[in-house]
Design a protein around this motif. Structure first.
Motif, PDB file in Angstrom:
ATOM      1  N   ARG A  39      54.963 -44.836  21.452  1.00 11.41           N
ATOM      2  CA  ARG A  39      55.155 -45.694  22.633  1.00 11.41           C
ATOM      3  C   ARG A  39      56.516 -46.396  22.629  1.00 11.41           C
ATOM      4  NH1 ARG A  39      49.853 -49.282  23.328  1.00 11.41           N
ATOM      5  NH2 ARG A  39      51.029 -49.881  25.196  1.00 11.41           N
ATOM      6  N   ASP A  40      57.521 -45.704  22.139  1.00 13.69           N
ATOM      7  CA  ASP A  40      58.902 -46.190  22.201  1.00 13.69           C
ATOM      8  C   ASP A  40      59.110 -47.530  21.505  1.00 13.69           C
ATOM      9  OD1 ASP A  40      59.836 -43.970  23.714  1.00 13.69           O
ATOM     10  OD2 ASP A  40      59.005 -44.861  25.529  1.00 13.69           O
ATOM     11  N   VAL A  41      58.399 -47.766  20.413  1.00 12.19           N
ATOM     12  CA  VAL A  41      58.584 -49.016  19.674  1.00 12.19           C
ATOM     13  C   VAL A  41      59.860 -48.943  18.834  1.00 12.19           C
ATOM     14  CG1 VAL A  41      56.123 -49.534  19.613  1.00 12.19           C
ATOM     15  CG2 VAL A  41      57.155 -48.224  17.733  1.00 12.19           C
ATOM     16  N   ASP A  42      60.341 -50.124  18.446  1.00 11.89           N
ATOM     17  CA  ASP A  42      61.567 -50.217  17.656  1.00 11.89           C
ATOM     18  C   ASP A  42      61.294 -50.262  16.154  1.00 11.89           C
ATOM     19  OD1 ASP A  42      63.520 -50.609  19.917  1.00 11.89           O
ATOM     20  OD2 ASP A  42      62.195 -52.324  20.278  1.00 11.89           O
ATOM     21  N   ALA A  43      60.050 -50.505  15.765  1.00 10.99           N
ATOM     22  CA  ALA A  43      59.642 -50.558  14.365  1.00 10.99           C
ATOM     23  C   ALA A  43      58.126 -50.448  14.332  1.00 10.99           C
ATOM     24  CB  ALA A  43      60.097 -51.859  13.705  1.00 10.99           C
ATOM     25  N   VAL A  44      57.590 -50.154  13.148  1.00 12.10           N
ATOM     26  CA  VAL A  44      56.147 -49.974  13.008  1.00 12.10           C
ATOM     27  C   VAL A  44      55.660 -50.675  11.744  1.00 12.10           C
ATOM     28  CG1 VAL A  44      54.299 -48.299  12.546  1.00 12.10           C
ATOM     29  CG2 VAL A  44      56.013 -47.800  14.285  1.00 12.10           C
ATOM     30  N   ILE A  45      54.469 -51.280  11.845  1.00 12.39           N
ATOM     31  CA  ILE A  45      53.808 -51.883  10.693  1.00 12.39           C
ATOM     32  C   ILE A  45      52.485 -51.161  10.453  1.00 12.39           C
ATOM     33  CG2 ILE A  45      52.733 -53.975   9.757  1.00 12.39           C
ATOM     34  CD1 ILE A  45      54.668 -55.577  11.560  1.00 12.39           C
ATOM     35  N   LEU A  46      52.266 -50.756   9.202  1.00 16.10           N
ATOM     36  CA  LEU A  46      50.970 -50.250   8.763  1.00 16.10           C
ATOM     37  C   LEU A  46      50.282 -51.399   8.031  1.00 16.10           C
ATOM     38  CD1 LEU A  46      51.981 -46.744   7.360  1.00 16.10           C
ATOM     39  CD2 LEU A  46      51.246 -47.340   9.673  1.00 16.10           C
ATOM     40  N   PRO A  47      49.223 -51.951   8.589  1.00 11.19           N
ATOM     41  CA  PRO A  47      48.647 -53.192   8.052  1.00 11.19           C
ATOM     42  C   PRO A  47      47.684 -52.950   6.898  1.00 11.19           C
ATOM     43  CG  PRO A  47      47.440 -52.547   9.993  1.00 11.19           C
ATOM     44  CD  PRO A  47      48.548 -51.532   9.833  1.00 11.19           C
ATOM     45  N   GLY A  48      47.223 -54.054   6.319  1.00  7.51           N
ATOM     46  CA  GLY A  48      46.265 -53.994   5.234  1.00  7.51           C
ATOM     47  C   GLY A  48      44.853 -53.722   5.722  1.00  7.51           C
ATOM     48  N   GLY A  49      43.989 -53.396   4.782  1.00  9.70           N
ATOM     49  CA  GLY A  49      42.597 -53.117   5.095  1.00  9.70           C
ATOM     50  C   GLY A  49      42.056 -51.999   4.226  1.00  9.70           C
ATOM     51  N   PHE A  50      41.124 -51.252   4.775  1.00  4.47           N
ATOM     52  CA  PHE A  50      40.461 -50.178   4.030  1.00  4.47           C
ATOM     53  C   PHE A  50      40.363 -48.962   4.951  1.00  4.47           C
ATOM     54  CE2 PHE A  50      39.026 -54.289   2.561  1.00  4.47           C
ATOM     55  CZ  PHE A  50      39.198 -54.209   1.192  1.00  4.47           C
ATOM     56  N   SER A  51      41.489 -48.356   5.277  1.00  3.44           N
ATOM     57  CA  SER A  51      41.504 -47.265   6.243  1.00  3.44           C
ATOM     58  C   SER A  51      40.545 -46.153   5.829  1.00  3.44           C
ATOM     59  CB  SER A  51      42.924 -46.707   6.403  1.00  3.44           C
ATOM     60  OG  SER A  51      43.433 -46.223   5.174  1.00  3.44           O
ATOM     61  N   TYR A  52      39.696 -45.760   6.800  1.00  7.81           N
ATOM     62  CA  TYR A  52      38.698 -44.711   6.580  1.00  7.81           C
ATOM     63  C   TYR A  52      37.818 -45.009   5.369  1.00  7.81           C
ATOM     64  CZ  TYR A  52      41.694 -42.254   9.892  1.00  7.81           C
ATOM     65  OH  TYR A  52      42.441 -41.910  10.998  1.00  7.81           O
ATOM     66  N   GLY A  53      37.584 -46.291   5.101  1.00  7.06           N
ATOM     67  CA  GLY A  53      36.700 -46.691   4.022  1.00  7.06           C
ATOM     68  C   GLY A  53      37.243 -46.426   2.635  1.00  7.06           C
ATOM     69  N   ASP A  54      38.550 -46.153   2.521  1.00  8.53           N
ATOM     70  CA  ASP A  54      39.163 -45.836   1.221  1.00  8.53           C
ATOM     71  C   ASP A  54      38.520 -44.630   0.551  1.00  8.53           C
ATOM     72  OD1 ASP A  54      41.106 -47.747   1.348  1.00  8.53           O
ATOM     73  OD2 ASP A  54      40.139 -49.163  -0.002  1.00  8.53           O
ATOM     74  N   TYR A  55      37.928 -43.728   1.342  1.00  6.80           N
ATOM     75  CA  TYR A  55      37.343 -42.525   0.756  1.00  6.80           C
ATOM     76  C   TYR A  55      38.427 -41.647   0.145  1.00  6.80           C
ATOM     77  CZ  TYR A  55      32.873 -43.680   2.869  1.00  6.80           C
ATOM     78  OH  TYR A  55      31.697 -44.319   3.202  1.00  6.80           O
ATOM     79  N   ALA A  74      59.651 -39.888  12.302  1.00 11.73           N
ATOM     80  CA  ALA A  74      60.423 -41.009  12.848  1.00 11.73           C
ATOM     81  C   ALA A  74      60.963 -41.879  11.713  1.00 11.73           C
ATOM     82  CB  ALA A  74      59.557 -41.844  13.787  1.00 11.73           C
ATOM     83  N   ALA A  75      60.139 -42.112  10.698  1.00 13.15           N
ATOM     84  CA  ALA A  75      60.584 -42.901   9.542  1.00 13.15           C
ATOM     85  C   ALA A  75      61.698 -42.187   8.806  1.00 13.15           C
ATOM     86  CB  ALA A  75      59.411 -43.168   8.612  1.00 13.15           C
ATOM     87  N   ARG A  76      61.570 -40.893   8.638  1.00 13.08           N
ATOM     88  CA  ARG A  76      62.619 -40.128   7.972  1.00 13.08           C
ATOM     89  C   ARG A  76      63.904 -40.111   8.789  1.00 13.08           C
ATOM     90  NH1 ARG A  76      58.440 -35.457   5.895  1.00 13.08           N
ATOM     91  NH2 ARG A  76      57.820 -36.543   3.963  1.00 13.08           N
ATOM     92  N   GLY A  77      63.757 -40.345  10.092  1.00 10.60           N
ATOM     93  CA  GLY A  77      64.924 -40.411  10.958  1.00 10.60           C
ATOM     94  C   GLY A  77      65.547 -41.791  11.059  1.00 10.60           C
ATOM     95  N   GLY A  78      64.926 -42.795  10.413  1.00  7.67           N
ATOM     96  CA  GLY A  78      65.520 -44.131  10.381  1.00  7.67           C
ATOM     97  C   GLY A  78      64.705 -45.228  11.012  1.00  7.67           C
ATOM     98  N   LEU A  79      63.548 -44.930  11.611  1.00  2.00           N
ATOM     99  CA  LEU A  79      62.719 -45.979  12.212  1.00  2.00           C
ATOM    100  C   LEU A  79      62.251 -46.951  11.135  1.00  2.00           C
ATOM    101  CD1 LEU A  79      61.176 -46.870  14.894  1.00  2.00           C
ATOM    102  CD2 LEU A  79      59.203 -45.691  13.879  1.00  2.00           C
ATOM    103  N   PRO A  80      62.434 -48.254  11.318  1.00  2.00           N
ATOM    104  CA  PRO A  80      61.930 -49.214  10.330  1.00  2.00           C
ATOM    105  C   PRO A  80      60.404 -49.201  10.272  1.00  2.00           C
ATOM    106  CG  PRO A  80      63.624 -50.223  11.703  1.00  2.00           C
ATOM    107  CD  PRO A  80      63.246 -48.923  12.355  1.00  2.00           C
ATOM    108  N   VAL A  81      59.867 -49.079   9.058  1.00  2.00           N
ATOM    109  CA  VAL A  81      58.418 -49.053   8.853  1.00  2.00           C
ATOM    110  C   VAL A  81      58.088 -49.966   7.682  1.00  2.00           C
ATOM    111  CG1 VAL A  81      56.396 -47.646   8.308  1.00  2.00           C
ATOM    112  CG2 VAL A  81      58.235 -46.686   9.707  1.00  2.00           C
ATOM    113  N   LEU A  82      57.103 -50.834   7.881  1.00  2.49           N
ATOM    114  CA  LEU A  82      56.622 -51.727   6.829  1.00  2.49           C
ATOM    115  C   LEU A  82      55.167 -51.400   6.538  1.00  2.49           C
ATOM    116  CD1 LEU A  82      57.037 -54.267   5.004  1.00  2.49           C
ATOM    117  CD2 LEU A  82      56.185 -55.622   6.925  1.00  2.49           C
ATOM    118  N   GLY A  83      54.851 -51.114   5.279  1.00  4.96           N
ATOM    119  CA  GLY A  83      53.479 -50.885   4.858  1.00  4.96           C
ATOM    120  C   GLY A  83      53.014 -52.031   3.986  1.00  4.96           C
ATOM    121  N   ILE A  84      51.962 -52.722   4.417  1.00  2.38           N
ATOM    122  CA  ILE A  84      51.447 -53.884   3.701  1.00  2.38           C
ATOM    123  C   ILE A  84      50.101 -53.522   3.072  1.00  2.38           C
ATOM    124  CG2 ILE A  84      50.739 -56.292   3.892  1.00  2.38           C
ATOM    125  CD1 ILE A  84      52.412 -56.431   6.504  1.00  2.38           C
ATOM    126  N   CYS A  85      49.986 -53.656   1.761  1.00  3.99           N
ATOM    127  CA  CYS A  85      48.742 -53.416   1.034  1.00  3.99           C
ATOM    128  C   CYS A  85      48.247 -51.990   1.307  1.00  3.99           C
ATOM    129  CB  CYS A  85      47.710 -54.487   1.394  1.00  3.99           C
ATOM    130  SG  CYS A  85      46.316 -54.585   0.252  1.00  3.99           S
TER     131      CYS A  85
END
Length: 222
Positions: A39-55, A74-85
């Motif tokens: 959706r044409d964002v300028d950066a992306v955050i992957l938040p904390g939690g238990f995605s897919y139940g941590d299976y 997109a990340a490999r192309g330079g898009l800022p990405v922050l992954g938390i937990c």
């Protein structure tokens, strides 16, 4: 300026991340794990939690989510990405960052206020911080031990890719007290502690986390 926050089934801190983005002065854009566009964002955050139940392993299934098919290139192309937990775990599983996160060495979930030392203030997410300074933000995880082979650890040290180290007792057995790392380009950062929980006075141990979000806005604007 728009910052996307991805919600996976099992995400817990997506709303907190969105609030942190708004506190920094940007628009938070909700992204769903099944989306096939960023959706044409300028950066992306992957938040904390238990995605897919941590299976399987933490982040192992999330790496194959449709949204990651767009995010990885997109990340490999330079898009800022922050992954938390859990987001950090997803970045490692996606091979956007090296190494892996395993169960805490004491085999217990930990929730505490954690002091970090800033090791790299040149990334897209840390440019408003100062090298050598200490920040205090919450830490909460059960699989937060960062591990990598010796060659990778030497490369991270030599190339300045270690962004944060734990100060005081190592809370989860991470190799070399590593709390967060970046890729070579400096646009992708992953860390186990939670800066999104420390952006407002009266909520959390400090407002030290706000600098993560103002950093990326300033970097994108520049």
């Amino acid at each position: 300026m728009k910052v996307g926050v991805v919600t996976f089934p099992g995400s817990l801190d997506d709303r907190d991340a969105a609030r942190a983005v708004r506190a920094a002065g940007a628009e938070a854009v909700a992204l769903w794990h099944a989306d096939r566009t960023l959706r044409d964002v300028d950066a992306v955050i992957l938040p904390g939690g238990f995605s897919y139940g941590d299976y399987l392993r933490c982040g192992a299934i999330a790496r194959f989510a449709p949204v990651m098919e767009e995010l990885v290139p997109a990340a490999r192309g330079g898009l800022p990405v922050l992954g938390i937990c859990n987001g950090f775990q997803i970045l490692c599983e996606s091979h956007l960052l090296p190494g892996a996160l395993i169960r805490n060495d004491h085999r217990k979930f930990i929730c505490t206020e954690q002091v970090l030392r800033v090791e790299n203030a040149s990334t897209a997410w840390t440019s408003d911080l100062q090298v050598g300074s200490h920040i205090t933000i919450p830490l909460k995880n059960g699989e937060g031990g960062y591990v990598a082979d010796e060659a990778t650890l030497r490369r991270l040290e030599g190339d300045g890719q270690i962004v944060f180290r734990y100060v005081g007792r190592n809370p989860n057995g991470s190799y070399r007290d590593i709390a967060g790392i970046t890729n070579e380009r400096g646009n992708v950062v992953g860390l186990m502690p939670h800066p999104e929980h420390a952006v407002e006075d009266g909520f959390g141990p400090s407002t030290d986390g706000l600098a993560f979000f103002t950093s990326v806005l300033n970097r994108v604007a520049a």
